[in-house]
Design a protein around this motif. Structure first.
Motif, short mmCIF file in Angstrom:
data_model
loop_
_atom_site.label_atom_id
_atom_site.label_comp_id
_atom_site.label_asym_id
_atom_site.label_seq_id
_atom_site.Cartn_x
_atom_site.Cartn_y
_atom_site.Cartn_z
N THR A 170 2.06 8.63 14.51
CA THR A 170 0.86 8.72 13.82
C THR A 170 0.26 7.32 13.31
OG1 THR A 170 1.09 11.05 13.40
CG2 THR A 170 -0.76 9.69 12.13
N LEU A 171 1.28 6.71 12.64
CA LEU A 171 0.84 5.49 11.87
C LEU A 171 0.46 4.35 13.27
CD1 LEU A 171 3.56 5.09 9.44
CD2 LEU A 171 1.02 4.89 9.05
N MET A 172 1.18 4.51 14.28
CA MET A 172 1.00 3.46 15.29
C MET A 172 -0.53 3.89 15.91
SD MET A 172 3.35 1.19 15.28
CE MET A 172 4.62 0.99 14.07
N MET A 176 0.85 -1.22 0.12
CA MET A 176 -0.12 -0.12 -0.04
C MET A 176 0.91 1.17 0.02
SD MET A 176 -2.60 -1.24 2.76
CE MET A 176 -1.53 -1.49 3.98
N ASP A 177 1.28 1.73 -1.15
CA ASP A 177 2.24 2.85 -1.37
C ASP A 177 1.60 4.06 -1.87
OD1 ASP A 177 4.61 3.91 -0.82
OD2 ASP A 177 5.54 3.00 -2.67
N GLY A 178 2.02 5.05 -1.70
CA GLY A 178 1.71 6.29 -2.09
C GLY A 178 1.00 7.53 -1.08
N ASN A 179 0.70 7.07 0.08
CA ASN A 179 0.06 7.89 0.98
C ASN A 179 0.55 9.26 0.99
OD1 ASN A 179 -1.48 5.47 1.50
ND2 ASN A 179 -1.00 5.36 3.51
N GLY A 180 1.85 9.42 1.22
CA GLY A 180 2.74 10.66 1.55
C GLY A 180 2.46 11.65 0.19
N ARG A 181 2.62 10.89 -1.00
CA ARG A 181 2.64 11.76 -2.00
C ARG A 181 1.07 12.28 -2.18
NH1 ARG A 181 5.08 7.43 -5.75
NH2 ARG A 181 4.94 6.33 -3.79
N ARG A 188 12.53 3.95 10.43
CA ARG A 188 13.38 5.07 10.09
C ARG A 188 12.69 6.49 9.63
NH1 ARG A 188 17.85 1.29 7.63
NH2 ARG A 188 16.45 1.10 6.02
N ARG A 189 11.51 6.47 9.71
CA ARG A 189 10.71 7.56 9.20
C ARG A 189 10.67 8.93 10.46
NH1 ARG A 189 6.01 6.54 4.88
NH2 ARG A 189 7.30 5.31 3.79
N PRO A 190 10.42 10.05 10.27
CA PRO A 190 10.17 10.55 11.39
C PRO A 190 9.49 10.30 12.52
CG PRO A 190 9.87 12.01 9.21
CD PRO A 190 9.95 10.70 8.97
N SER A 208 7.29 11.59 14.38
CA SER A 208 6.00 11.95 14.55
C SER A 208 5.12 11.32 13.63
CB SER A 208 5.89 13.38 14.24
OG SER A 208 6.34 13.88 13.08
N GLU A 209 5.64 10.91 12.38
CA GLU A 209 5.00 10.06 11.37
C GLU A 209 4.70 8.58 11.96
OE1 GLU A 209 6.28 10.31 7.17
OE2 GLU A 209 5.22 8.53 6.37
N VAL A 210 6.06 8.18 12.43
CA VAL A 210 5.74 6.83 13.16
C VAL A 210 4.67 6.65 14.12
CG1 VAL A 210 6.96 5.04 14.44
CG2 VAL A 210 8.17 6.20 12.46
N PHE A 261 0.53 -5.11 3.52
CA PHE A 261 1.86 -4.45 3.99
C PHE A 261 1.83 -3.24 4.80
CE2 PHE A 261 6.89 -4.69 2.87
CZ PHE A 261 7.13 -4.64 4.26
N ALA A 262 1.56 -3.00 5.82
CA ALA A 262 1.15 -1.67 6.50
C ALA A 262 2.35 -0.95 6.84
CB ALA A 262 0.31 -2.11 7.68
N PHE A 263 3.46 -1.65 7.52
CA PHE A 263 4.51 -0.95 7.97
C PHE A 263 5.77 -1.99 8.00
CE2 PHE A 263 7.11 0.80 11.44
CZ PHE A 263 7.00 2.22 11.27
C1 IPE Z 1 2.95 3.86 2.26
O1 IPE Z 1 2.77 5.39 1.80
C2 IPE Z 1 2.33 3.83 3.78
C3 IPE Z 1 3.38 3.24 4.69
C4 IPE Z 1 4.63 2.89 4.22
C5 IPE Z 1 3.07 3.16 5.89
P1 IPE Z 1 3.96 6.13 1.89
O2 IPE Z 1 3.94 6.62 3.41
O3 IPE Z 1 5.25 5.45 1.50
O4 IPE Z 1 3.69 7.17 0.66
P2 IPE Z 1 4.82 7.82 -0.15
O5 IPE Z 1 5.44 6.40 -0.90
O6 IPE Z 1 5.51 8.56 0.58
O7 IPE Z 1 4.12 8.58 -1.30
#
Ligand code: IPE
Ligand code: MG
Length: 232
Positions: free
Chosen positions: A60-62, A1-6, A52-54, A56-58, A44-46
């Motif tokens: 939020t995900l948790m 599941m990729d692309g949430n950030g973008r 290794r992400r910031p 605050s992002e980790v 695949f969630a995490f």
């Molecule tokens: C997927 O989206 C979600 C996780 C890995 C938790 P991303 O956060 O990798 O989104 P992009 O790739 O930066 O757009």
């Protein structure tokens, strides 16, 4: 599941808004795959590397996992879904580990869709854990090295006795497996789409299934075996 950030950045929103928007496609996929009598779905969630992400992002995900477990388990249970979390759960908070154990115990008797959510998961880690477990068995005398065949090895992996995935879907445009189910994906059909995960709707899911239907699955043989090649 990729692309949430973008997805979020394109809207001028914080990345975490993308993770929130990614929940609805998860619900849709579980609903649709359950309805289509698919045996198993693994999300695949995490990854092991996502730590290794910031911070605050980790965090939020948790928090999102914790809340989703809280909110969704009743409905999953009512729909006969058996939920399992795969990954290195010792890296998760004790609170989250407890919530996971409760959800797994509650849905364990269910015989519908087998839903695996990979959290703090890595394909290398999975294979290493299996190797360590087998080594322990050999060291204790419970197993002879010659007895380690593909079946014995894969039964030690996180997917355990589940059938290997027929179809792998990756959103977000990258054409790679990124340390997902390395052993189990050996013969999976790979479907890549540029659609960002929050935009993954029923039409995209149907496109992935239609793509799968066009594949000829031979598993290294000249012709497809009679029992295989059906829907995932
Ligand atoms: C997927 O989206 C979600 C996780 C890995 C938790 P991303 O956060 O990798 O989104 P992009 O790739 O930066 O757009
Ligand atoms: Mg990404």
């Amino acid at each position: 599941m990729d692309g949430n950030g973008r997805w979020a950045e394109a809207r001028g929103e914080p990345r975490t808004a993308g993770h929130r928007a990614g929940i609805e496609p998860v619900r849709m996929c579980i609903r649709e795959f359950a309805r289509r009598d698919v045996r198993a779905l693994t999300l695949f969630a995490f990854s092991s590397e996502n730590w290794r992400r910031p911070e605050s992002e980790v965090a939020t995900l948790m928090a999102l996992f914790f809340d989703a477990l809280d909110r969704e388990v009743d409905e999953l249970h009512a729909n006969g879904v058996r939920l399992r979390i795969i990954g290195d759960r010792r890296t998760l908070s004790v609170r989250l580990q407890q919530r996971i154990s409760e959800a797994e115990a509650r849905t364990a008797p269910n015989t519908g869709l087998m839903l695996q959510v990979a959290v703090s998961y890595g394909g290398h880690w999975d294979i290493l854990e299996a190797a360590r477990n087998l080594a322990r068995k050999v060291a204790s005398g419970a197993l002879r090295p010659e007895e380690i065949d593909a079946a014995a090895f894969s039964s030690e992996l996180q997917l355990g006795g589940l059938p290997d995935p027929d179809l792998f879907i990756r959103t977000g445009g990258e054409r790679r497996i990124s340390n997902f189910l390395l052993w189990n994906l050996a013969y999976a059909e790979l479907h890549f789409t540029d659609v960002l995960w929050p935009d993954f709707g029923i039409a995209e899911l149907e496109a992935a299934l239609a793509d799968f239907e066009t594949r000829q699955r031979r598993f290294g043989m000249v012709r497809a075996p009679r029992a295989a090649g059906g829907r995932p």
